[in-house]
Scaffold this motif. Structure first.
Motif, short mmCIF file in Angstrom:
data_model
loop_
_atom_site.label_atom_id
_atom_site.label_comp_id
_atom_site.label_asym_id
_atom_site.label_seq_id
_atom_site.Cartn_x
_atom_site.Cartn_y
_atom_site.Cartn_z
N UNK A 356 0.81 -1.21 0.00
CA UNK A 356 0.00 0.00 0.00
C UNK A 356 0.84 1.26 0.00
N UNK A 357 2.01 1.21 0.62
CA UNK A 357 2.92 2.36 0.65
C UNK A 357 3.80 2.44 -0.59
N UNK A 358 3.81 1.36 -1.36
CA UNK A 358 4.65 1.29 -2.56
C UNK A 358 3.84 0.64 -3.68
N UNK A 359 2.82 1.36 -4.13
CA UNK A 359 1.83 0.75 -5.03
C UNK A 359 2.41 0.34 -6.38
N UNK A 360 3.56 0.87 -6.73
CA UNK A 360 4.16 0.45 -7.99
C UNK A 360 4.49 -1.04 -7.98
N UNK A 361 4.63 -1.61 -6.77
CA UNK A 361 4.93 -3.04 -6.68
C UNK A 361 3.73 -3.91 -7.00
N UNK A 376 -9.25 -1.70 6.15
CA UNK A 376 -8.29 -0.60 6.13
C UNK A 376 -7.07 -0.94 5.29
N UNK A 377 -6.60 -2.18 5.38
CA UNK A 377 -5.47 -2.60 4.54
C UNK A 377 -5.85 -2.57 3.07
N UNK A 378 -7.09 -2.97 2.77
CA UNK A 378 -7.54 -2.92 1.38
C UNK A 378 -7.63 -1.48 0.89
N UNK A 379 -8.07 -0.59 1.76
CA UNK A 379 -8.16 0.82 1.40
C UNK A 379 -6.78 1.38 1.04
N UNK A 380 -5.74 0.93 1.73
CA UNK A 380 -4.40 1.40 1.41
C UNK A 380 -3.94 0.90 0.05
N UNK A 381 -4.49 -0.22 -0.40
CA UNK A 381 -4.13 -0.75 -1.72
C UNK A 381 -4.92 -0.09 -2.84
N UNK A 382 -6.07 0.50 -2.51
CA UNK A 382 -6.94 1.06 -3.54
C UNK A 382 -7.23 2.53 -3.24
N UNK A 383 -8.35 2.78 -2.57
CA UNK A 383 -8.76 4.13 -2.18
C UNK A 383 -9.86 4.00 -1.15
N UNK A 394 -14.74 -1.61 -5.90
CA UNK A 394 -13.27 -1.52 -5.86
C UNK A 394 -12.65 -2.90 -5.81
N UNK A 395 -13.26 -3.80 -5.05
CA UNK A 395 -12.75 -5.16 -4.93
C UNK A 395 -12.77 -5.88 -6.27
N UNK A 396 -13.88 -5.79 -6.98
CA UNK A 396 -13.97 -6.44 -8.30
C UNK A 396 -12.91 -5.88 -9.24
N UNK A 397 -12.78 -4.56 -9.25
CA UNK A 397 -11.83 -3.92 -10.16
C UNK A 397 -10.39 -4.31 -9.83
N UNK A 398 -10.07 -4.34 -8.54
CA UNK A 398 -8.70 -4.68 -8.11
C UNK A 398 -8.35 -6.11 -8.52
#
Length: 504
Positions: A356-361, A376-383, A394-398
């Motif tokens: 989540x802190x390094x989304x390029x990965x 909350x962890x999922x929010x850090x990965x998406x928005x 957001x879950x489907x799209x991710x």
């Protein structure tokens, strides 16, 4: 079990009527009978309690009228309150005409609502699933009245004012039911945190809706039950050995958080893995050897955190995250793992926070990776999500974008898939909201992946067994006393219930 939209539910009702050659009133009678049977069972210990049925002008009101008649015939004291309306559905009218004259039937007045005892039972049969706009006027006043009552409220099919499969408009009045008794299949609204205060405890009663039509109806939401999991977990083989059930590598732990890695390791071992290697920082070596003697402990070069990726050759699955920490060296280990891992991957906790802190990965995620975030962890990965329905979008799209599986943890843990299908879990209890419970889930997922299960099967079975283990533990010591270690200890019996025996 399929989760149908409101439109699909209406189509299913009509298809059942046509397929069985019955009338809509006869199908309504089935619903009323099933609801009445449930309510009478609850009232058996308190037969003196009066039941007040609040009926709207549509088919949900028709359900309420039919239930009132059946309650009266069963000897239950019942009173009906009607919402004023210019028009009524045909089935409402039919059941209104069938209501015995001995049953008091009174039209509601927003300015003179009845005073009811807290010992009464209030039945919400105002609107059900037939609503597509916010309530106003007398209907809104009745909803506020029900919510301010100290008597228990039971909703027929759906709390009035609550939308079945769309976000709730702000400030829209909704009945806050203590119980919601729905018909045949669950509603998506029941499974989302934002609706918990409206739905209360929900239960399903069968009314014989056509199973062929249900089978043919396409959906992208499922409620995971035993039927859905049949034949996904094979029985253990008589001549199997430890190599048969895979070798898992679990990377986790940091100074002060070795316990998270230990819990994940214990869960992995309780879930049938053949071999387990637990990679921990040097500070956790003695703890790992002592707390999990069945696992092979692999100390890292780092003293307080993991700073080096082990040789990955020979592992059936690699899981990383519980108690991991977020040091720069650990981030480099995660990136190297994403680039080079030849085995299936399971990511949890700080591994997700690092992503989540390094989304390029995220672009490096191997296909079919399983991620197990809490919201909350999922929010850090998406928005941040606007509401629970937006979070599902957001879950489907991710999952589609990264071709991965996401186990979004919660009361009805939702598993997202690359195809867009979502699976909501049916096991578990509030006692599982305790530290380390998520680490245990990571261990179960890793164990099932190590045994060669496809990622979807591994995720479905792991989440179900994890919740079931929590239920088994709570049966013994109560929800308040439940700990992650107790959940892990009950994984064996939970998975045994899912095992498919050889066919005769």
């Amino acid at each position: 079990m399929k989760i149908l939209s409101a439109a699909q539910i209406r189509a299913l009702d009509q298809a059942t009527i046509q397929a069985e050659g019955i009338t809509s009133v006869e199908l309504m009678e089935r619903a009323a009978a099933a609801f009445t049977e449930w309510l009478l069972e609850k009232l058996a210990a308190h037969p003196q309690r009066e039941v007040h049925v609040f009926c709207g002008p549509g088919n949900n009101g028709g359900d309420g009228l039919a239930a009132a008649r059946l309650l009266h015939l069963a000897g239950q004291a019942v009173r009906v309150w009607l919402l004023p309306a210019a028009r009524h559905s045909a089935d409402f009218t039919a059941n209104h005409q069938r209501l015995p004259s001995e049953v008091p039937c009174i039209e509601l007045d927003a300015y003179q609502l009845p005073e009811l005892s807290s010992s009464a039972v209030l039945v919400d049969a105002l609107f059900g699933t037939g609503l597509n706009r916010p309530l106003t006027g007398v209907a809104a006043a009745v909803v506020h009245y029900l919510n301010n009552s100290s008597a228990p409220v039971v909703a027929v099919d759906m709390p009035s004012g609550l939308l079945t499969d769309a976000p709730q408009p702000k400030s829209s009045p909704v009945v806050c039911a203590h119980y919601t008794i729905s018909f045949e299949l669950p509603k998506l609204a029941f499974l989302l945190p934002q609706n918990a205060d409206y739905v209360g405890q929900w239960e399903l009663v069968s009314i014989g809706l056509n199973t062929t039509v249900i089978h043919k109806t396409p959906v992208d939401n499922y409620y995971t039950d035993l039927k859905l999991l049949t034949n996904r977990l094979p029985a253990r083989q008589r001549f199997a050995h430890k190599g048969t059930y895979g070798h898992a590598l679990l990377l986790g732990g940091s100074y002060g958080k070795i316990g998270a890695a230990v819990l994940a390791a214990q869960a992995c071992l309780h879930s049938g893995v053949g071999l387990l290697t637990l990679a921990v920082p040097a500070v956790g070596y003695t703890v790992a050897q002592t707390a999990v003697p069945e696992a092979m402990a692999l100390p890292d070069v780092g003293q307080d955190y993991i700073g080096e990726l082990p040789n990955l050759k020979g592992y059936s699955v690699v899981a990383i995250g519980p108690g991991l920490g977020q040091q720069p060296d650990t981030l480099r280990v995660l990136e190297q793992l994403l680039r080079t891992c030849p085995a299936p991957l399971v990511l949890d906790a700080d591994a997700l926070n690092l992503l989540g802190s390094n989304r390029h990965l995220l672009a490096l995620l191997p296909p079919d990776t399983i991620l197990t975030p809490h919201p909350k962890e999922f929010e850090r990965l998406t928005q941040p999500a606007h509401d629970d329905y937006h979070r599902l979008e957001l879950l489907r799209a991710f999952c589609a974008r990264h071709r991965c599986y996401v186990v979004l943890k919660g009361a009805y843990t939702c598993i997202g898939t690359p195809t867009g299908t979502l699976y909501f879990n049916s096991t578990g209890n509030p006692g599982m909201a305790t530290g380390g419970s998520g680490d245990v889930l990571t261990g179960v997922v890793a164990a099932l992946c190590a045994q060669g299960l496809a990622p979807l099967d591994a995720a479905l079975l792991a989440v179900y067994a994890h919740g079931r283990a929590g239920d088994l533990g709570a049966q013994q010591i109560g929800q308040m006393g439940l700990t992650a270690g107790i959940i892990a200890a009950h994984l064996g019996p939970a998975l045994e219930e899912l095992t498919t025996p050889p066919t005769f």
